[in-house]
Design a protein around this motif. Sequence first.
Motif, PDB file in Angstrom:
ATOM      1  N   PRO A   1       0.841  -1.373   0.139  1.00  0.00           N
ATOM      2  CA  PRO A   1      -0.014   0.215  -0.104  1.00  0.00           C
ATOM      3  C   PRO A   1       0.809   1.441   0.115  1.00  0.00           C
ATOM      4  N   THR A   2       2.065   1.165   0.173  1.00  0.00           N
ATOM      5  CA  THR A   2       3.164   2.407   0.291  1.00  0.00           C
ATOM      6  C   THR A   2       3.722   2.706  -1.107  1.00  0.00           C
ATOM      7  N   LEU A   3       3.247   2.131  -1.908  1.00  0.00           N
ATOM      8  CA  LEU A   3       3.973   2.167  -3.561  1.00  0.00           C
ATOM      9  C   LEU A   3       3.973   3.872  -3.627  1.00  0.00           C
ATOM     10  N   ALA A   4       3.197   4.451  -3.352  1.00  0.00           N
ATOM     11  CA  ALA A   4       3.093   5.880  -3.815  1.00  0.00           C
ATOM     12  C   ALA A   4       4.161   6.697  -2.900  1.00  0.00           C
ATOM     13  N   SER A   5       4.882   6.136  -2.048  1.00  0.00           N
ATOM     14  CA  SER A   5       5.726   6.970  -1.076  1.00  0.00           C
ATOM     15  C   SER A   5       7.234   6.925  -1.501  1.00  0.00           C
ATOM     16  N   VAL A   6       7.379   5.859  -2.746  1.00  0.00           N
ATOM     17  CA  VAL A   6       8.736   5.857  -2.978  1.00  0.00           C
ATOM     18  C   VAL A   6       9.261   6.881  -3.608  1.00  0.00           C
ATOM     19  N   PRO A   7      10.695   6.949  -3.823  1.00  0.00           N
ATOM     20  CA  PRO A   7      11.146   8.238  -4.365  1.00  0.00           C
ATOM     21  C   PRO A   7      10.656   8.264  -6.053  1.00  0.00           C
ATOM     22  N   PRO A   8      10.766   9.382  -6.596  1.00  0.00           N
ATOM     23  CA  PRO A   8      10.072   9.494  -8.103  1.00  0.00           C
ATOM     24  C   PRO A   8      11.036   8.824  -8.804  1.00  0.00           C
ATOM     25  N   GLY A   9      12.400   9.161  -8.721  1.00  0.00           N
ATOM     26  CA  GLY A   9      13.012   8.321  -9.606  1.00  0.00           C
ATOM     27  C   GLY A   9      13.070   6.848  -9.616  1.00  0.00           C
ATOM     28  N   VAL A  10      12.928   6.245  -8.506  1.00  0.00           N
ATOM     29  CA  VAL A  10      12.850   4.723  -8.230  1.00  0.00           C
ATOM     30  C   VAL A  10      11.538   4.363  -8.749  1.00  0.00           C
ATOM     31  N   GLY A  11      10.219   5.256  -8.470  1.00  0.00           N
ATOM     32  CA  GLY A  11       8.935   4.702  -9.016  1.00  0.00           C
ATOM     33  C   GLY A  11       8.978   4.678 -10.367  1.00  0.00           C
ATOM     34  N   LEU A  12       9.610   5.935 -10.995  1.00  0.00           N
ATOM     35  CA  LEU A  12       9.685   5.953 -12.684  1.00  0.00           C
ATOM     36  C   LEU A  12      10.324   4.848 -13.204  1.00  0.00           C
ATOM     37  N   ALA A  13      11.628   4.294 -12.564  1.00  0.00           N
ATOM     38  CA  ALA A  13      12.452   3.173 -13.043  1.00  0.00           C
ATOM     39  C   ALA A  13      11.571   1.862 -12.855  1.00  0.00           C
ATOM     40  N   ALA A  14      10.730   1.775 -11.802  1.00  0.00           N
ATOM     41  CA  ALA A  14      10.080   0.379 -11.367  1.00  0.00           C
ATOM     42  C   ALA A  14       8.997   0.276 -12.658  1.00  0.00           C
ATOM     43  N   TYR A  15       8.375   1.563 -12.949  1.00  0.00           N
ATOM     44  CA  TYR A  15       7.146   1.640 -13.914  1.00  0.00           C
ATOM     45  C   TYR A  15       7.725   1.299 -15.235  1.00  0.00           C
ATOM     46  N   ARG A  16       8.821   1.835 -15.721  1.00  0.00           N
ATOM     47  CA  ARG A  16       9.422   1.503 -17.048  1.00  0.00           C
ATOM     48  C   ARG A  16       9.711  -0.001 -17.052  1.00  0.00           C
ATOM     49  N   ILE A  17      10.545  -0.543 -16.195  1.00  0.00           N
ATOM     50  CA  ILE A  17      10.819  -1.849 -16.067  1.00  0.00           C
ATOM     51  C   ILE A  17       9.554  -2.666 -16.043  1.00  0.00           C
TER      52      ILE A  17
END
Length: 453
Positions: A311-327
């Motif tokens: 439930p805390t995916l929205a709180s990860v750093p933006p750079g990590v969240g973007l990399a996870a989304y693209r991967i």
Amino acid sequence: MRTGLARAPRAAGRGVVRTGRGVATVGRWASAPARFAFRFLTRSPETTLFVLAAILFVIAWATLSLTHDVTVSLRPVVALVETAPLLLARIRPMAGWAISIGGAIGFALADMALPGWQMPWPVVHFLVLLTMVAAVALRARWQEVAGAVGGTAVVFGLLLPEELRPWAIGQALLAGVALLVRWLVLSRRQLAIETVSTQEERARRAVLEERSMIARELHDVVAHHMSLIVVQAQSAPYRLDEVGDDAKAEFTSIEQSARAALNEVRAVLGVLRTESHEVASAPVPGGADLVALLESSRAAGLPLTWGELPPTLASVPPGVGLAAYRILQESLANASRHAPGAAVRAQVSLDAKGLSLSVENSVAPRLPGPGRETGGGSGLLGARTRAESAGGTLAAGPTPTRGFRVEAVLPATVTDPGDADDDSGSGNDADPASNPGGAVEASATTASDTQGQ
């Protein structure tokens, strides 16, 4: 007899040629020491000055007794004082000139000149003094040049006899020639710098023109067709008769996917069209968008399942969240493209180690269609680059069951969702402009390659 007579000139000619070659060989051997000496002297200016000073030292030592009354024990010392300033001509020209002009005044005060010698100092000292004036004009500051030329003129005007006093003007003319040479050298250096700057500017403009051309081609080809897909999917329920609810939902999903792809293409175009690689304030996908990505992939027909998401995916750093989304986007696209119909399982977890995600597909029940790509892209390479840019790792390869698996671990420190806005500028190591096409290409090392499809 005719044959012998006919061959005789040829033999004589060959003898002449051989003799010429021998002379040329002797000439080359004779010129070898000269070439070696030239290379040694021109190796560096310091070496040239040292050799010149050594030669003048020997000459000054040998000829000092002819012009001045100096004891034998002091002759090498006086010769050294005469020629030592040459060693400072490159590194400390003003100091070398001061030593030389001081020696000239010392010779005049000591009054050691023999009867019949007009100058108060030897010829070698006079030549070294003129050389130091030229060296000051070549390398010293303008104030020092003026001081050296003026001081030398005063010393020449006071100490030289009447017939030699024009040398006060001569040394000034010599300094003027040295200043002209200095100006020419500086002009050539400035021209070389300007030439390099011009070449760099041309190269930069060429890169900008190439990027603009790519942006135009990308807009004309991709963006145009994507816009048509959006329009067709949006208007299909109204143009076609008897369209059921399932078909309308499918058209709506196609429209949303096409719109999302079109927005990303426009973002890429914005990067290509700007020199600073800065994208206008467009929303960037992050950890909170992983759920929407999974749902849109399943709605597009991919047999996809996934476990419970943190439930805390929205709180990860933006750079990590973007990399996870693209991967994740690239992994799902590869599974759909290279293993059509295969069951896909996604897993996302967030713990002390960071954000971990994996996508695994089973063996494909059918071969890719003729319209599908079967490899040759660089999607997984781009995904690995994104993972490394965020400080994480990515591993991809076949599974024991002939499927394919992609695993990525990204460092992520979970923050309080209320502080997400405050931390939005930290840890963003993967700017969207750094690799805008990381989720567009297909990888050659995909499931179809490992499964022989």
